[in-house]
Write an enzyme that holds these catalytic residues in place. Structure first.
Site, PDB file in Angstrom:
ATOM      1  N   PHE A  72       0.838  -1.192   0.000  1.00  0.00           N
ATOM      2  CA  PHE A  72       0.000   0.000   0.000  1.00  0.00           C
ATOM      3  C   PHE A  72       0.879   1.251   0.000  1.00  0.00           C
ATOM      4  O   PHE A  72       1.936   1.261   0.632  1.00  0.00           O
ATOM      5  CB  PHE A  72      -0.921  -0.015   1.225  1.00  0.00           C
ATOM      6  CG  PHE A  72      -1.985   1.034   1.179  1.00  0.00           C
ATOM      7  CD1 PHE A  72      -3.072   0.883   0.329  1.00  0.00           C
ATOM      8  CD2 PHE A  72      -1.897   2.170   1.962  1.00  0.00           C
ATOM      9  CE1 PHE A  72      -4.055   1.859   0.265  1.00  0.00           C
ATOM     10  CE2 PHE A  72      -2.872   3.145   1.915  1.00  0.00           C
ATOM     11  CZ  PHE A  72      -3.958   2.998   1.058  1.00  0.00           C
ATOM     12  N   TYR A 122     -11.616   0.514  10.213  1.00  0.00           N
ATOM     13  CA  TYR A 122     -12.812   0.984   9.500  1.00  0.00           C
ATOM     14  C   TYR A 122     -13.206   0.085   8.342  1.00  0.00           C
ATOM     15  O   TYR A 122     -14.200   0.338   7.678  1.00  0.00           O
ATOM     16  CB  TYR A 122     -12.626   2.425   9.006  1.00  0.00           C
ATOM     17  CG  TYR A 122     -11.276   2.742   8.403  1.00  0.00           C
ATOM     18  CD1 TYR A 122     -10.944   2.360   7.114  1.00  0.00           C
ATOM     19  CD2 TYR A 122     -10.336   3.442   9.149  1.00  0.00           C
ATOM     20  CE1 TYR A 122      -9.708   2.650   6.583  1.00  0.00           C
ATOM     21  CE2 TYR A 122      -9.098   3.750   8.627  1.00  0.00           C
ATOM     22  CZ  TYR A 122      -8.785   3.355   7.338  1.00  0.00           C
ATOM     23  OH  TYR A 122      -7.543   3.642   6.812  1.00  0.00           O
ATOM     24  N   LYS A 123     -12.452  -0.976   8.096  1.00  0.00           N
ATOM     25  CA  LYS A 123     -12.810  -1.905   7.028  1.00  0.00           C
ATOM     26  C   LYS A 123     -13.714  -2.998   7.598  1.00  0.00           C
ATOM     27  O   LYS A 123     -14.895  -2.780   7.845  1.00  0.00           O
ATOM     28  CB  LYS A 123     -11.549  -2.478   6.389  1.00  0.00           C
ATOM     29  CG  LYS A 123     -10.621  -1.430   5.767  1.00  0.00           C
ATOM     30  CD  LYS A 123      -9.416  -2.064   5.132  1.00  0.00           C
ATOM     31  CE  LYS A 123      -8.354  -1.049   4.711  1.00  0.00           C
ATOM     32  NZ  LYS A 123      -8.822  -0.059   3.738  1.00  0.00           N
TER      33      LYS A 123
END
Length: 457
Positions: free
Chosen positions: A178, A280-281
């Site tokens: 990422f 938050y996933k």
């Protein structure tokens, strides 16, 4: 377009969607999906009808199907393929946030810190460890954003490795990790006089044991890897890669952003040193909810994180003239904990504990297997390719579909209440959150992708 689930009148399959290998986190087979009847053909023929029949049957047999109605918006016709970026909130979370605002924040005011808030980063951190990452208590904390937390722990690991052996000056990372991970590695290497050792990877897969073994050596200080690749969904063999890093004398930092809450993780059993993940996933913590950090007990007193703040001191309220780090996980905090931001994830953590991460993974495998099959039947004739591993043992919770027009396809779908996301080059990600996504919704979304590809061709 409708995504209404079939009437769930059948008894759920008692064995779920497949056996789980608790040691490695890999699921060898999802028999309900692979054994479903198949009729090759293009959209508009018997293939689509068979897919719809199979989606209905899979939903009826889904042991987790009743939990879908616990999520806000799951009853609507919107197709949500972005649970791997931002999960739906649970209905219980709506009540939790309202009650906190009214009763704790509004009612107790500053007293809330003494009564419970000071302990929440550690209590919720332990819940993450227990429900999602296989960590014993006292090793996981909720803190800053993913980027800040990753910076603190990656630099701490690098400094500790160099202090133990000044010849270890390299940080190993793959070129398709990422962007934040890669940027942090480059920044820390420049800041601390280190070097970056890059691993070249196939964009449709990820870091293999062979690739890592070729990259590490006596100069390796730290290895930074993602458990699930953000682009392809490739599921790394975390136990094997951890052993390779350790055999080379290096520390390893795991990014669990795309696996925590979707793929079983055994941080303690697999010998992790350090791990960071967002909430938050698949943990449904809400937009920008703070990250969690895991540091193995054996390393906690050895690592010195670089952002010294009052909340990480040995005596928080002494307000002393010098910084003295606390023992244990408190030393990895910096500023005032984001209490409101860590409330929502508690409901998903409780749900994961209720059903078990193995059941979540089995449903995830079944969903992605069904998505791959549907894509083969209705999208491959249009030139769409699967840009994720086909072997479910090597795949996390999302499937990437590749086509030159996918950027425009994604934009079109958003206007039609079908919400995937896009990643260059030409990749539409189908993120399937197991607790809130049905097979009927998955099929409806993929048929919308088919229509959009045709329209944009």
């Amino acid at each position: 377009m409708t995504t209404t689930d079939p009437v769930a009148s059948s008894d759920p399959a008692s064995s779920g969607f497949g056996a789980h290998d608790g040691r490695s986190g890999r699921v060898p087979h999802a028999p309900n999906v692979r054994d479903a009847p198949r009729t090759p053909g293009r959209a508009g023929t018997g293939a689509v009808a068979d897919l719809e029949t199979d989606a209905a049957a899979l939903d009826a047999a889904d042991p987790l199907r009743t939990h879908r109605e616990r999520f806000v918006g799951a009853e609507s016709s919107l197709v949500y393929f972005d649970g791997n970026s931002l999960g739906r909130p649970l209905r219980a979370t709506v009540d939790r946030l309202a009650a906190f605002t009214r009763d704790e924040w509004g009612g107790r005011l500053i007293r809330g810190w003494d009564e419970s808030w000071m302990h929440l980063p550690f209590e919720i951190g332990d819940a993450v460890g227990r429900a999602a990452i296989g960590a014993a208590p006292g090793q996981t904390v909720i803190g800053d954003s993913t980027t800040v937390m990753l910076y603190k722990l990656l630099r701490a690991a690098f400094d500790a490795a160099v202090a133990a052996d000044p010849g270890r000056v390299e940080i190993v990372v793959d070129r398709d990790n990422f962007p934040t991970d890669r940027y942090l590695v480059e920044g820390i290497a420049a800041e601390r006089g280190g070097r970056v050792r890059w691993i070249e990877v196939d964009l449709a897969s990820g870091v293999t044991a062979e690739a890592l073994r070729a990259a590490v050596g006596p100069e390796t200080a730290v290895v930074l890897l993602s458990h699930v690749a953000y682009r392809s969904g490739y599921l790394a063999d975390a136990p094997a890669l951890t052993r390779i890093a350790h055999d080379a004398g290096a520390l390893i930092v795991w990014d669990l952003c795309h696996s925590a809450g979707s793929v079983p993780v055994e941080a303690d059993a697999w010998g992790f040193d350090v791990a960071v993940g967002c909430t938050y996933k698949y943990l449904n913590g809400g937009p920008g909810s703070p990250a969690f950090a895991y540091v193995a007990t054996r390393l906690q007193d050895r690592l010195a994180q670089p952002i010294h703040g009052w909340m990480g001191t040995a005596d928080v309220f002494a307000m002393g003239p010098q910084y003295r780090p606390a023992a244990g996980m408190r030393r990895f905090l910096s500023g005032t904990p984001p209490i409101v931001g860590m409330l929502a994830m508690q409901d998903t953590l409780a749900l994961i504990e209720e059903v078990g991460i193995e059941a979540v993974r089995s449903k995830s495998v079944a969903l992605t297997e069904f998505a791959v099959r549907a894509a083969d039947e209705v999208l491959s004739p249009l030139g769409v390719e699967i840009a994720s591993p086909r072997d479910p043992n090597l795949r996390g919770g999302h499937v990437t579909l590749s086509h030159p027009r996918m950027r425009a396809v994604t934009a079109r779908l958003w206007t039609e209440d079908v919400i995937p996301d896009y990643r260059d080059p030409g990749g539409l990600r189908v993120g399937l959150s197991p607790l809130s996504t049905s097979f009927a919704e998955t099929l409806a979304g993929l048929r919308a992708v088919e229509a959009a590809v045709r329209a944009e061709a």
